[in-house]
Enzyme design. Sequence first.
Site, PDB file in Angstrom:
ATOM      1  N   ASP A  35       3.504  -3.208   0.602  1.00 51.15           N
ATOM      2  CA  ASP A  35       3.659  -4.656   0.661  1.00 51.15           C
ATOM      3  C   ASP A  35       2.839  -5.139   1.870  1.00 51.15           C
ATOM      4  O   ASP A  35       2.528  -4.360   2.780  1.00 51.15           O
ATOM      5  CB  ASP A  35       5.143  -4.983   0.820  1.00 51.15           C
ATOM      6  N   ASP A  51       3.031  -8.794   3.713  1.00 51.61           N
ATOM      7  CA  ASP A  51       3.712  -9.623   4.713  1.00 51.61           C
ATOM      8  C   ASP A  51       5.087  -9.042   5.035  1.00 51.61           C
ATOM      9  O   ASP A  51       5.930  -8.864   4.156  1.00 51.61           O
ATOM     10  CB  ASP A  51       3.859 -11.052   4.195  1.00 51.61           C
TER      11      ASP A  51
HETATM   12 MG   LIG Z   1       7.242  -8.557   2.412  1.00 54.13          MG
END
Ligand SMILES: [Mg+2]
Length: 319
Positions: free
Chosen positions: A18, A20
Amino acid sequence: MSNADRAHRAARRAVFLDRDGTIIEDTGFVDDPAKVRLAPGAADALARLRRAGFMLVVASNQSGVARGLMTEETVHAVNARIAELLGDKAGLDAFYYCPFLDGDEAVVGEYRKDSDWRKPRPGMLRAAAREHGIDLRRSWMIGDAPRDVEAGRAAGCRTVLLAGATAGTSPPERCSAADYLAASLTEAAKIVEQFMDGQPVILEEPAAQARASAIAAGAEAPTTPATSVGWPALPPAGEVPALLREIRDQLDRAHRRERQPDFSFVKLLGTLLQLLAIVAGLWGTVSLVSGSDAAAASRLLLACLLQLMCVTIHVTTRE
Ligand SMILES: [Mg+2]
């Protein structure tokens, strides 16, 4: 070695990440490359995974595009800044992102779409596997949200959920069906390195289908761990505190049982007979001292009988 085994070994393994809240600090919708801040230890952690032989592939929801908060060009610029900050040793092999969003919040018509790429669906991971020859069963997904874990599991990967302080969701929400929890990306990389040579996850196809269908229907995905072959059956992370509480309660109950006096009427009768035997013995002794031999003999005899009864009860009720 069979052809299938050769093909299996030839396929690359990857760590899907992932973006952010995992590689970079989560500051909301990152709409400016100048806002990019790497998560602590991110470069070293990714370099470590690269040295261990993994491809590094980002899989990121970027609904800010559909919400009209940024353009795809902004996403590319932010990704380029991330690659620049990470440097060559921690170089990312590919960026995948989903700009689509379904529903009224998607104000840009061309991006209003129910996409299989949007996590928790596994579309990005499957596309990357097709395009780069990645064996998903030997791959991992690391993220800071349950939807990352769901996407990883649906694709057949092992999963690590970051449960660090930077995460925005509350602990119960974070306890999804991840294979492992880690406090940071550094710790997640160590977990992957430690368990990378374990037996690959073999998803039972019906279970995988059920999970994918549940996710597709927007329902909460089943939390039953994937069936694995030769891999320790870990309880889902969310069940661990409940399991510990249950163990503690059972120990408490056992401890209370141990401390409880083992009461019974037979034992009460034995205690009363013992007291009577003592009284009768003392009474007979007093009679003996006072010169009343006949009375003393009968009372001492009574004491002996009572004591005998008491001993009999004690012997017959002993466990
Ligand atoms: Mg995230």
